[in-house]
Design a protein around this motif. Structure first.
Motif, PDB file in Angstrom:
ATOM      1  N   TYR A 145       1.432  -1.002  -0.033  1.00 27.51           N
ATOM      2  CA  TYR A 145       0.768   0.008   0.171  1.00 27.51           C
ATOM      3  C   TYR A 145       1.146   1.538   0.287  1.00 27.51           C
ATOM      4  O   TYR A 145       1.890   1.224   0.853  1.00 27.51           O
ATOM      5  CB  TYR A 145      -0.993  -0.008   1.376  1.00 27.51           C
ATOM      6  N   SER A 146      -0.318   2.267  -1.115  1.00 27.99           N
ATOM      7  CA  SER A 146       1.201   3.796  -0.875  1.00 27.99           C
ATOM      8  C   SER A 146       0.686   4.326   0.398  1.00 27.99           C
ATOM      9  O   SER A 146       1.970   5.593   0.560  1.00 27.99           O
ATOM     10  CB  SER A 146       0.839   4.333  -2.285  1.00 27.99           C
ATOM     11  N   GLU A 147       0.205   3.843   1.465  1.00 27.72           N
ATOM     12  CA  GLU A 147      -0.117   4.713   2.523  1.00 27.72           C
ATOM     13  C   GLU A 147       0.834   3.447   3.760  1.00 27.72           C
ATOM     14  O   GLU A 147      -0.329   2.534   3.686  1.00 27.72           O
ATOM     15  CB  GLU A 147      -1.088   6.108   2.586  1.00 27.72           C
ATOM     16  N   ILE A 148       1.354   4.321   5.021  1.00 30.57           N
ATOM     17  CA  ILE A 148       0.957   3.606   6.147  1.00 30.57           C
ATOM     18  C   ILE A 148       0.045   3.613   7.276  1.00 30.57           C
ATOM     19  O   ILE A 148      -0.913   4.797   6.723  1.00 30.57           O
ATOM     20  CB  ILE A 148       2.587   4.444   7.163  1.00 30.57           C
ATOM     21  N   SER A 149      -0.068   2.625   7.178  1.00 34.87           N
ATOM     22  CA  SER A 149      -1.659   2.159   8.336  1.00 34.87           C
ATOM     23  C   SER A 149      -1.244   2.790   9.323  1.00 34.87           C
ATOM     24  O   SER A 149      -0.290   2.331   9.795  1.00 34.87           O
ATOM     25  CB  SER A 149      -2.197   1.376   7.720  1.00 34.87           C
ATOM     26  N   ASN A 150      -2.104   3.214   9.918  1.00 31.69           N
ATOM     27  CA  ASN A 150      -2.446   3.736  11.606  1.00 31.69           C
ATOM     28  C   ASN A 150      -2.522   2.715  12.482  1.00 31.69           C
ATOM     29  O   ASN A 150      -2.731   2.713  13.965  1.00 31.69           O
ATOM     30  CB  ASN A 150      -3.136   4.406  12.142  1.00 31.69           C
ATOM     31  N   LEU A 151      -3.405   1.916  12.361  1.00 29.19           N
ATOM     32  CA  LEU A 151      -4.129  -0.199  12.944  1.00 29.19           C
ATOM     33  C   LEU A 151      -2.746  -0.401  13.371  1.00 29.19           C
ATOM     34  O   LEU A 151      -1.298  -0.599  12.587  1.00 29.19           O
ATOM     35  CB  LEU A 151      -4.477  -0.690  11.526  1.00 29.19           C
ATOM     36  N   SER A 152      -3.306  -0.496  14.544  1.00 30.79           N
ATOM     37  CA  SER A 152      -2.100  -1.660  15.334  1.00 30.79           C
ATOM     38  C   SER A 152      -1.919  -3.323  15.066  1.00 30.79           C
ATOM     39  O   SER A 152      -2.742  -2.877  13.564  1.00 30.79           O
ATOM     40  CB  SER A 152      -2.582  -1.577  16.637  1.00 30.79           C
ATOM     41  N   THR A 153      -1.043  -4.109  14.637  1.00 27.36           N
ATOM     42  CA  THR A 153      -0.863  -5.148  14.352  1.00 27.36           C
ATOM     43  C   THR A 153      -1.682  -5.621  14.485  1.00 27.36           C
ATOM     44  O   THR A 153      -2.708  -6.392  13.974  1.00 27.36           O
ATOM     45  CB  THR A 153       0.452  -5.722  14.921  1.00 27.36           C
ATOM     46  N   ASP A 154      -3.046  -6.404  15.737  1.00 29.68           N
ATOM     47  CA  ASP A 154      -4.382  -7.036  15.373  1.00 29.68           C
ATOM     48  C   ASP A 154      -4.976  -6.508  15.246  1.00 29.68           C
ATOM     49  O   ASP A 154      -5.780  -6.944  14.631  1.00 29.68           O
ATOM     50  CB  ASP A 154      -3.875  -6.854  17.702  1.00 29.68           C
ATOM     51  N   ASP A 155      -5.454  -5.239  15.304  1.00 35.33           N
ATOM     52  CA  ASP A 155      -6.039  -4.846  14.287  1.00 35.33           C
ATOM     53  C   ASP A 155      -6.158  -5.123  13.039  1.00 35.33           C
ATOM     54  O   ASP A 155      -7.021  -5.149  12.401  1.00 35.33           O
ATOM     55  CB  ASP A 155      -6.744  -3.646  14.478  1.00 35.33           C
ATOM     56  N   TYR A 156      -4.887  -5.162  12.208  1.00 35.05           N
ATOM     57  CA  TYR A 156      -4.294  -5.002  11.068  1.00 35.05           C
ATOM     58  C   TYR A 156      -4.643  -6.317  10.569  1.00 35.05           C
ATOM     59  O   TYR A 156      -5.243  -6.173   9.228  1.00 35.05           O
ATOM     60  CB  TYR A 156      -3.079  -4.491  10.479  1.00 35.05           C
ATOM     61  N   VAL A 157      -4.334  -7.352  11.093  1.00 29.08           N
ATOM     62  CA  VAL A 157      -4.482  -8.899  11.223  1.00 29.08           C
ATOM     63  C   VAL A 157      -6.058  -8.961  11.686  1.00 29.08           C
ATOM     64  O   VAL A 157      -6.111 -10.213  10.014  1.00 29.08           O
ATOM     65  CB  VAL A 157      -3.764  -9.259  12.750  1.00 29.08           C
ATOM     66  N   LYS A 158      -6.414  -8.725  12.414  1.00 29.95           N
ATOM     67  CA  LYS A 158      -8.473  -9.080  12.302  1.00 29.95           C
ATOM     68  C   LYS A 158      -8.767  -8.141  10.901  1.00 29.95           C
ATOM     69  O   LYS A 158      -9.628  -8.866  10.054  1.00 29.95           O
ATOM     70  CB  LYS A 158      -8.990  -8.431  13.209  1.00 29.95           C
ATOM     71  N   MET A 159      -8.467  -7.548  10.236  1.00 29.42           N
ATOM     72  CA  MET A 159      -9.050  -6.509   9.151  1.00 29.42           C
ATOM     73  C   MET A 159      -8.664  -7.178   7.829  1.00 29.42           C
ATOM     74  O   MET A 159      -9.719  -7.016   6.737  1.00 29.42           O
ATOM     75  CB  MET A 159      -8.750  -5.062   8.952  1.00 29.42           C
TER      76      MET A 159
END
Length: 462
Positions: A145-159
């Protein structure tokens, strides 16, 4: 003791300074003042510089890293987005981090959970294993992705887990009988299926295919009764290409190495072509005339079936163009394909080239009507003005370094043909005097009458 010693030192300094001022002329006094002022200014500037250096250092430390070579999913550039924001924005479902958490898309999050449950139960998967796989691949996914997501690792993995499993179930519902009725909810209507289908092609709404394929392979390892993920993905993209472009021929893909669904759809549409030329820096950008002007110059338009949409050919005065159907969703698809090329492909911008050719041919409603009459355009938008506006705006704020050499030659040949006067004269004769049987009959009669009159005049003279 310490205090008295300091006081004595201060007194000596004051006395020395007083003597210097008393013995110095007025000019020296001003020089001393200037020196003191410069010293104070230097101290002040030094303090300011330290603060500025500190701010710049913090700015550099907090700056985003350069894009990864794996980056393939982008935010649409603002100048393109402003032309038609709806064309790039998901209507019912968010896939990936760019639109995650948008309030109006929250209704589909519950369905994602239900689909994840269906996926785990029917494939007999262990949730812990799924989480471990995605956590191990988190860095690779983020780099796409061209932008860095502010989601934490747990939230990112879940998404990512919910989005990937939703896509897998969505594909199986469309391509495997056992999964067709896995969600019997009355809210899952055909209208919703179409809306999800349209959202899957948006550039900002993508997941890397390698991750989805990895989860699919874990759930249904080969050999099994389930088709390969490659087959399901290509089948979905071929459906899109067939709906919007031309029927697929025998050259369809059996495998792929693409980044996401939108990129795969682009590859499939290009794979139909037998004539795509390699880019060359020396290729110049050429314009050509609109359809009405070309017809007036004697160019004949002919629709070509069962070929790649981008294979446009001009031979012996005939411009051959495959049929393009204009739906409401056509603009969104073309805009996202063009945005992908603008962001990712520096040279191979074939869809952008095609959009420019369309823009050259269509300037007014008369051009649209002409192409519809020839069967080259199928306009389902309601009126010619809507089609004209759609085509004319597709190429706005798009840029490319070089143009397809095949299209360069096409424009050059059309311009050369247009510049020959006898072609225009033939076209005028054909249009004004030989376009219908009645006009042919009246023209022949007029010619005969003119010849007889000339003969009679000559005889009378002699």
């Amino acid at each position: 003791m310490e205090k008295s010693a300091n006081a004595e030192i201060q007194e000596v300094i004051i006395n020395v300074k007083s003597e210097r001022e008393a013995n110095s002329p007025s000019g020296n006094e001003s020089q001393n003042e200037e020196v003191d002022g410069e010293a104070n200014a230097s101290i002040g500037n030094g303090h300011q510089n330290r603060e500025l250096v500190k701010d710049i250092t913090q700015m550099l430390e907090s700056s985003e890293p350069p894009l990864s070579p794996k980056c393939c999913i982008y935010r649409v550039p603002l100048d393109l987005r402003n032309l038609n924001e709806e064309a790039y924005t998901p209507k019912v479902i968010s896939i990936g981090p760019f639109h995650h958490g948008v309030e109006r898309l929250e209704a589909m999050e519950k369905r994602k959970v239900r689909y994840f449950k269906i996926f785990v139960e029917k494939a007999k998967l262990n949730v812990e294993n799924l989480v471990s796989i995605i956590r191990d691949r988190e860095k690779d996914v983020r780099s796409c992705y061209s932008e860095i997501s502010n989601l934490s690792t747990d939230d990112y993995v879940k998404m990512i887990l919910l989005d990937a499993s939703f896509i897998i179930v969505f594909l199986l519902k469309r391509g495997h009988e056992e999964w067709a009725d896995c969600d019997n909810s009355t809210t899952f209507t055909e209208r919703l299926m179409i809306a999800i289908f349209n959202d899957i092609w948006l550039l900002e709404n993508q997941l890397p295919l390698f991750l989805i394929e990895e989860l699919y392979s874990l759930a249904f390892p080969s050999p099994s009764n389930y088709p390969l993920f490659t087959q399901l993905a290509i089948q979905l993209c071929e459906e899109l290409v067939t709906d919007f472009f031309s029927p697929l021929n025998e050259h369809h893909l059996s495998s792929y190495s693409n980044f996401h669904f939108l990129d795969l759809a682009r590859t499939i549409s290009l794979s139909q072509s037998k004539r795509l030329q390699k880019r060359s820096i020396g290729n110049k950008f050429l314009r050509t005339y609109n359809a009405s002007q070309l017809v007036d110059a004697g160019v004949k338009f002919k629709v070509v079936s069962s070929e790649c949409l981008f294979d446009i050919e001009f031979t012996n005065g005939v411009l051959k163009i495959p049929c393009l159907t204009l739906y409401i969703q056509t603009e969104s698809l073309f805009r996202n394909l063009v945005a992908l090329e603008q962001c990712h492909y520096q040279f191979d911008r074939y869809v952008t080239d095609y959009v420019y050719i369309l823009d050259f041919l269509i300037d007014t409603n008369k051009d649209v009507d002409l192409l519809v009459e020839k069967g080259i355009l199928v306009n389902t938008l309601g009126d010619s003005n809507a089609a004209t506006t759609l085509v004319n705006k597709l190429s706005q704020h798009t840029y490319f370094i070089v143009m397809n050499s095949d299209y360069c030659r096409l424009c050059e040949n059309l311009n050369t043909f247009y510049s020959v006067p006898c072609h225009k004269w033939k076209a005028i004769l054909r249009r004004d005097y030989f376009s219908t049987p009645w006009r042919i009959a009246s023209t022949v009669a007029a010619i005969i009458l003119l010849v007889l009159t000339f003969i009679q005049t000559v005889r009378s003279f002699y």
